[in-house]
Design a protein around this motif. Structure first.
Motif, PDB file in Angstrom:
ATOM      1  N   LEU A  51       0.836  -1.202   0.000  1.00 22.80           N
ATOM      2  CA  LEU A  51       0.000   0.000   0.000  1.00 22.80           C
ATOM      3  C   LEU A  51       0.871   1.251   0.000  1.00 22.80           C
ATOM      4  O   LEU A  51       1.894   1.293   0.682  1.00 22.80           O
ATOM      5  N   PRO A  52       0.446   2.281  -0.721  1.00 17.62           N
ATOM      6  CA  PRO A  52       1.169   3.550  -0.610  1.00 17.62           C
ATOM      7  C   PRO A  52       1.076   4.049   0.840  1.00 17.62           C
ATOM      8  O   PRO A  52       0.056   3.820   1.519  1.00 17.62           O
ATOM      9  N   TYR A  53       2.112   4.733   1.303  1.00 17.77           N
ATOM     10  CA  TYR A  53       2.138   5.159   2.701  1.00 17.77           C
ATOM     11  C   TYR A  53       0.944   6.037   3.062  1.00 17.77           C
ATOM     12  O   TYR A  53       0.379   5.901   4.152  1.00 17.77           O
ATOM     13  N   SER A  54       0.527   6.919   2.164  1.00 14.44           N
ATOM     14  CA  SER A  54      -0.611   7.793   2.478  1.00 14.44           C
ATOM     15  C   SER A  54      -1.885   6.981   2.728  1.00 14.44           C
ATOM     16  O   SER A  54      -2.661   7.295   3.633  1.00 14.44           O
ATOM     17  N   THR A  55      -2.091   5.927   1.964  1.00 16.66           N
ATOM     18  CA  THR A  55      -3.252   5.055   2.164  1.00 16.66           C
ATOM     19  C   THR A  55      -3.118   4.293   3.469  1.00 16.66           C
ATOM     20  O   THR A  55      -4.074   4.214   4.256  1.00 16.66           O
ATOM     21  N   LEU A  56      -1.946   3.733   3.713  1.00 14.52           N
ATOM     22  CA  LEU A  56      -1.706   2.987   4.950  1.00 14.52           C
ATOM     23  C   LEU A  56      -1.910   3.876   6.175  1.00 14.52           C
ATOM     24  O   LEU A  56      -2.592   3.483   7.125  1.00 14.52           O
ATOM     25  N   LEU A  57      -1.355   5.078   6.143  1.00 14.69           N
ATOM     26  CA  LEU A  57      -1.497   5.991   7.267  1.00 14.69           C
ATOM     27  C   LEU A  57      -2.965   6.353   7.494  1.00 14.69           C
ATOM     28  O   LEU A  57      -3.431   6.397   8.642  1.00 14.69           O
ATOM     29  N   SER A  58      -3.707   6.595   6.420  1.00 13.43           N
ATOM     30  CA  SER A  58      -5.133   6.910   6.560  1.00 13.43           C
ATOM     31  C   SER A  58      -5.881   5.760   7.225  1.00 13.43           C
ATOM     32  O   SER A  58      -6.706   5.984   8.131  1.00 13.43           O
ATOM     33  N   ILE A  59      -5.610   4.544   6.805  1.00 10.78           N
ATOM     34  CA  ILE A  59      -6.254   3.367   7.403  1.00 10.78           C
ATOM     35  C   ILE A  59      -5.855   3.238   8.868  1.00 10.78           C
ATOM     36  O   ILE A  59      -6.701   2.994   9.741  1.00 10.78           O
ATOM     37  N   GLN A  60      -4.563   3.419   9.167  1.00 13.38           N
ATOM     38  CA  GLN A  60      -4.097   3.321  10.543  1.00 13.38           C
ATOM     39  C   GLN A  60      -4.755   4.377  11.431  1.00 13.38           C
ATOM     40  O   GLN A  60      -5.119   4.084  12.575  1.00 13.38           O
ATOM     41  N   LEU A  61      -4.913   5.590  10.930  1.00  7.11           N
ATOM     42  CA  LEU A  61      -5.553   6.645  11.718  1.00  7.11           C
ATOM     43  C   LEU A  61      -7.032   6.345  11.967  1.00  7.11           C
ATOM     44  O   LEU A  61      -7.544   6.613  13.053  1.00  7.11           O
ATOM     45  N   LEU A  62      -7.704   5.765  10.986  1.00  2.80           N
ATOM     46  CA  LEU A  62      -9.095   5.345  11.185  1.00  2.80           C
ATOM     47  C   LEU A  62      -9.173   4.251  12.257  1.00  2.80           C
ATOM     48  O   LEU A  62     -10.043   4.296  13.136  1.00  2.80           O
ATOM     49  N   ILE A  63      -8.273   3.283  12.174  1.00  2.00           N
ATOM     50  CA  ILE A  63      -8.233   2.210  13.169  1.00  2.00           C
ATOM     51  C   ILE A  63      -7.963   2.802  14.548  1.00  2.00           C
ATOM     52  O   ILE A  63      -8.634   2.448  15.528  1.00  2.00           O
ATOM     53  N   LEU A  64      -6.999   3.712  14.631  1.00  2.22           N
ATOM     54  CA  LEU A  64      -6.687   4.336  15.925  1.00  2.22           C
ATOM     55  C   LEU A  64      -7.890   5.083  16.494  1.00  2.22           C
ATOM     56  O   LEU A  64      -8.152   5.017  17.697  1.00  2.22           O
ATOM     57  N   GLY A  65      -8.605   5.794  15.651  1.00  2.77           N
ATOM     58  CA  GLY A  65      -9.797   6.492  16.119  1.00  2.77           C
ATOM     59  C   GLY A  65     -10.813   5.518  16.713  1.00  2.77           C
ATOM     60  O   GLY A  65     -11.381   5.769  17.786  1.00  2.77           O
TER      61      GLY A  65
END
Length: 150
Positions: A51-65
Motif C-alpha cells: 500500500l502507498p504510505y498515504s493510504t496505509l497511514l489513513s487506514i491506521q488513523l481510522l483504526i486508531l480512532g
C-alpha cells in the motif's frame, strides 16, 4: 456456566494499553518516513504491504480512532455488553490471531517465503490488534462488578 466477572475499567485499561502499542507503531513509521532516527528500525521494516504510505497511514488513523473511542467507552461504562457482538468478536479475533500467528510461523520456517511473512514489525502489531479484538470480545461476553470507587 456463570459468566466471568470483570471490572470495566480493567478491560478499558487493557484496551488502552494495546491501543498505545499501536500508536507507537504508527508514530515510529511516521517518524522514520519524515524525520529518520538512527535508534528506530528503517521505514521499510515498518512496511508490511505494498500500500502507498498515504493510504496505509489513513487506514491506521481510522483504526486508531476506533480503538481510542471504543477503549474510552468501555473504560467509562458507556459500552454495554452485547453478548451477540461478543461472540462474533471472539470468533473474528480467534481467526485473526490464528492468521497472525501463522504469518510468524511461515516467516520463521520457510526460508524462501515472500517478504510479507518476515515483516516482523507489522506482523507483531497484527498480534496486538487481534489481542485488542479478543479483549473487547471478553468485555461483551462478561458481567461486571459495580464500580463503587470509580
Amino acid at each position: 456456566m456463570p459468566k466471568p466477572v470483570l471490572r470495566r475499567q480493567t478491560v478499558g485499561l487493557i484496551l488502552s494499553g494495546l491501543t498505545g502499542l499501536f500508536v507507537l507503531r504508527v508514530a515510529g513509521q511516521s517518524i522514520q518516513r519524515w524525520m529518520p532516527q538512527a535508534f528506530l528500525p528503517s521505514v521499510d521494516a515498518f512496511q508490511g504491504s505494498s500500500l502507498p504510505y498515504s493510504t496505509l497511514l489513513s487506514i491506521q488513523l481510522l483504526i486508531l480512532g476506533l480503538l481510542v473511542r471504543t477503549s474510552w467507552r468501555v473504560w467509562s461504562g458507556r459500552s454495554l455488553p452485547l453478548p451477540r457482538l461478543g461472540r462474533w468478536l471472539a470468533w473474528f479475533g480467534a481467526v485473526y490471531l490464528a492468521g497472525s500467528i501463522s504469518r510468524f510461523a511461515v516467516g520463521l520456517m520457510v526460508p524462501d517465503a515472500p517478504s510479507w511473512f518476515s515483516a516482523w514489525i507489522p506482523a507483531f502489531f497484527h498480534l496486538v490488534l487481534a489481542s485488542w479484538v479478543l479483549v473487547l470480545a471478553a468485555h461483551h461476553l462478561s458481567t461486571f462488578e459495580r464500580m463503587s470507587d470509580a
